[in-house]
Write a protein that holds these residues in place. Structure first.
Motif, PDB file in Angstrom:
ATOM      1  N   LEU A 137      32.672  60.913 109.796  1.00  0.00           N
ATOM      2  CA  LEU A 137      31.659  59.857 109.877  1.00  0.00           C
ATOM      3  C   LEU A 137      31.773  59.072 111.178  1.00  0.00           C
ATOM      4  CD1 LEU A 137      31.707  58.526 106.206  1.00  0.00           C
ATOM      5  CD2 LEU A 137      29.872  59.805 107.338  1.00  0.00           C
ATOM      6  N   ALA A 138      33.000  58.759 111.580  1.00  0.00           N
ATOM      7  CA  ALA A 138      33.192  57.994 112.820  1.00  0.00           C
ATOM      8  C   ALA A 138      32.788  58.811 114.040  1.00  0.00           C
ATOM      9  CB  ALA A 138      34.649  57.551 112.940  1.00  0.00           C
ATOM     10  N   TRP A 139      33.077  60.099 114.026  1.00  0.00           N
ATOM     11  CA  TRP A 139      32.683  60.953 115.146  1.00  0.00           C
ATOM     12  C   TRP A 139      31.168  61.023 115.254  1.00  0.00           C
ATOM     13  CZ3 TRP A 139      31.179  66.463 115.030  1.00  0.00           C
ATOM     14  CH2 TRP A 139      31.018  66.987 116.313  1.00  0.00           C
ATOM     15  N   ALA A 140      30.479  61.201 114.108  1.00  0.00           N
ATOM     16  CA  ALA A 140      29.014  61.232 114.113  1.00  0.00           C
ATOM     17  C   ALA A 140      28.443  59.891 114.575  1.00  0.00           C
ATOM     18  CB  ALA A 140      28.493  61.591 112.725  1.00  0.00           C
ATOM     19  N   GLY A 141      29.019  58.823 114.084  1.00  0.00           N
ATOM     20  CA  GLY A 141      28.570  57.496 114.512  1.00  0.00           C
ATOM     21  C   GLY A 141      28.824  57.242 115.987  1.00  0.00           C
ATOM     22  N   ALA A 142      29.972  57.700 116.480  1.00  0.00           N
ATOM     23  CA  ALA A 142      30.288  57.517 117.899  1.00  0.00           C
ATOM     24  C   ALA A 142      29.351  58.347 118.775  1.00  0.00           C
ATOM     25  CB  ALA A 142      31.740  57.897 118.161  1.00  0.00           C
ATOM     26  N   ARG A 143      29.027  59.551 118.325  1.00  0.00           N
ATOM     27  CA  ARG A 143      28.078  60.394 119.091  1.00  0.00           C
ATOM     28  C   ARG A 143      26.717  59.723 119.155  1.00  0.00           C
ATOM     29  NH1 ARG A 143      28.941  66.135 120.156  1.00  0.00           N
ATOM     30  NH2 ARG A 143      26.738  65.973 120.630  1.00  0.00           N
ATOM     31  N   LEU A 144      26.261  59.204 118.008  1.00  0.00           N
ATOM     32  CA  LEU A 144      24.965  58.516 117.964  1.00  0.00           C
ATOM     33  C   LEU A 144      24.980  57.287 118.859  1.00  0.00           C
ATOM     34  CD1 LEU A 144      22.135  58.243 116.721  1.00  0.00           C
ATOM     35  CD2 LEU A 144      23.194  56.921 114.880  1.00  0.00           C
ATOM     36  N   TRP A 145      26.043  56.491 118.744  1.00  0.00           N
ATOM     37  CA  TRP A 145      26.153  55.273 119.537  1.00  0.00           C
ATOM     38  C   TRP A 145      26.196  55.606 121.030  1.00  0.00           C
ATOM     39  CZ3 TRP A 145      29.191  50.628 117.360  1.00  0.00           C
ATOM     40  CH2 TRP A 145      28.983  49.507 118.147  1.00  0.00           C
ATOM     41  N   ALA A 146      26.953  56.642 121.388  1.00  0.00           N
ATOM     42  CA  ALA A 146      27.056  57.030 122.792  1.00  0.00           C
ATOM     43  C   ALA A 146      25.724  57.537 123.328  1.00  0.00           C
ATOM     44  CB  ALA A 146      28.133  58.095 122.966  1.00  0.00           C
ATOM     45  N   SER A 147      24.915  58.182 122.478  1.00  0.00           N
ATOM     46  CA  SER A 147      23.618  58.669 122.943  1.00  0.00           C
ATOM     47  C   SER A 147      22.608  57.538 123.120  1.00  0.00           C
ATOM     48  CB  SER A 147      23.060  59.715 121.981  1.00  0.00           C
ATOM     49  OG  SER A 147      22.669  59.101 120.771  1.00  0.00           O
ATOM     50  N   LEU A 148      22.756  56.471 122.360  1.00  0.00           N
ATOM     51  CA  LEU A 148      21.840  55.339 122.464  1.00  0.00           C
ATOM     52  C   LEU A 148      22.274  54.326 123.520  1.00  0.00           C
ATOM     53  CD1 LEU A 148      21.191  54.677 118.679  1.00  0.00           C
ATOM     54  CD2 LEU A 148      19.730  55.901 120.304  1.00  0.00           C
ATOM     55  N   ASP A 149      23.545  54.173 123.685  1.00  0.00           N
ATOM     56  CA  ASP A 149      24.083  53.165 124.599  1.00  0.00           C
ATOM     57  C   ASP A 149      25.484  53.604 124.976  1.00  0.00           C
ATOM     58  OD1 ASP A 149      24.116  50.851 126.083  1.00  0.00           O
ATOM     59  OD2 ASP A 149      24.393  49.497 124.392  1.00  0.00           O
ATOM     60  N   THR A 150      26.268  52.687 125.429  1.00  0.00           N
ATOM     61  CA  THR A 150      27.649  53.006 125.773  1.00  0.00           C
ATOM     62  C   THR A 150      28.568  52.704 124.593  1.00  0.00           C
ATOM     63  OG1 THR A 150      29.511  52.223 127.081  1.00  0.00           O
ATOM     64  CG2 THR A 150      27.556  50.860 127.094  1.00  0.00           C
TER      65      THR A 150
END
Length: 162
Positions: A19-32
């Motif tokens: 879940l954290a990896w998916a969330g981090a990927r999403l967050w990184a794609s939207l912003d830093t």
């Protein structure tokens, strides 16, 4: 009180990592992606040290009482139960936190060419190691706090008419 199992802690850690990896990927794609706190491994390591110290203290006191050493300080059952609950709660929280830092660390591995992200990936790795140390310390504390089973007790759970 139910004992924690390694399988449960591993399952929580793996699910949280995904879940954290998916969330981090999403967050990184939207912003830093936000940074990993530098104090995270230190705090987790401090918790592991406290749990280890508690386990060593209880183990030595239980051993002294079992061997009936003169001047042996007994163990307060309520104090041992509190230590057990502290250990189990620490292990469960540490499983979640370890998964979060593992997921973030996996995402940070894609950005190792940036020096700041490399440093954060190393910090996340140390946080994961410290989280595993907390879980291991808590499981050992749980082992120390286990009561010896008495198979000769006629009023035990086997004799109850359930």
């Amino acid at each position: 009180m139910k004992l924690l199992r390694i399988r449960l802690l591993a399952g929580i850690t793996i699910a949280t990592t995904a879940l954290a990896w998916a969330g981090a990927r999403l967050w990184a794609s939207l912003d830093t992606l936000p940074g990993v706190p530098a104090a995270a491994p230190l705090v987790l390591a401090a918790v592991a040290v406290v749990l280890l110290a508690t386990a060593f203290s209880l183990r030595s006191r239980l051993k002294a009482a079992r061997e009936r050493q003169p001047g042996a300080k007994g163990v307060d059952p309520l104090g041992a139960a509190r230590a057990l609950v502290l250990g189990q709660a620490s292990a469960l929280v540490s499983a979640v936190v370890t998964g979060i830092y593992a997921g973030m660390g996996i995402e940070l591995l894609t950005e190792l060419d940036v020096a700041a992200r490399r440093s954060q990936a190393v910090t996340a790795g140390f946080a994961v190691l410290a989280g595993v140390a907390v879980m291991a310390s808590a499981l050992w504390l749980q082992h120390v706090c286990r009561l010896p089973e008495d198979h000769d007790d006629p009023t035990g759970p086997a004799a109850s008419p359930r």
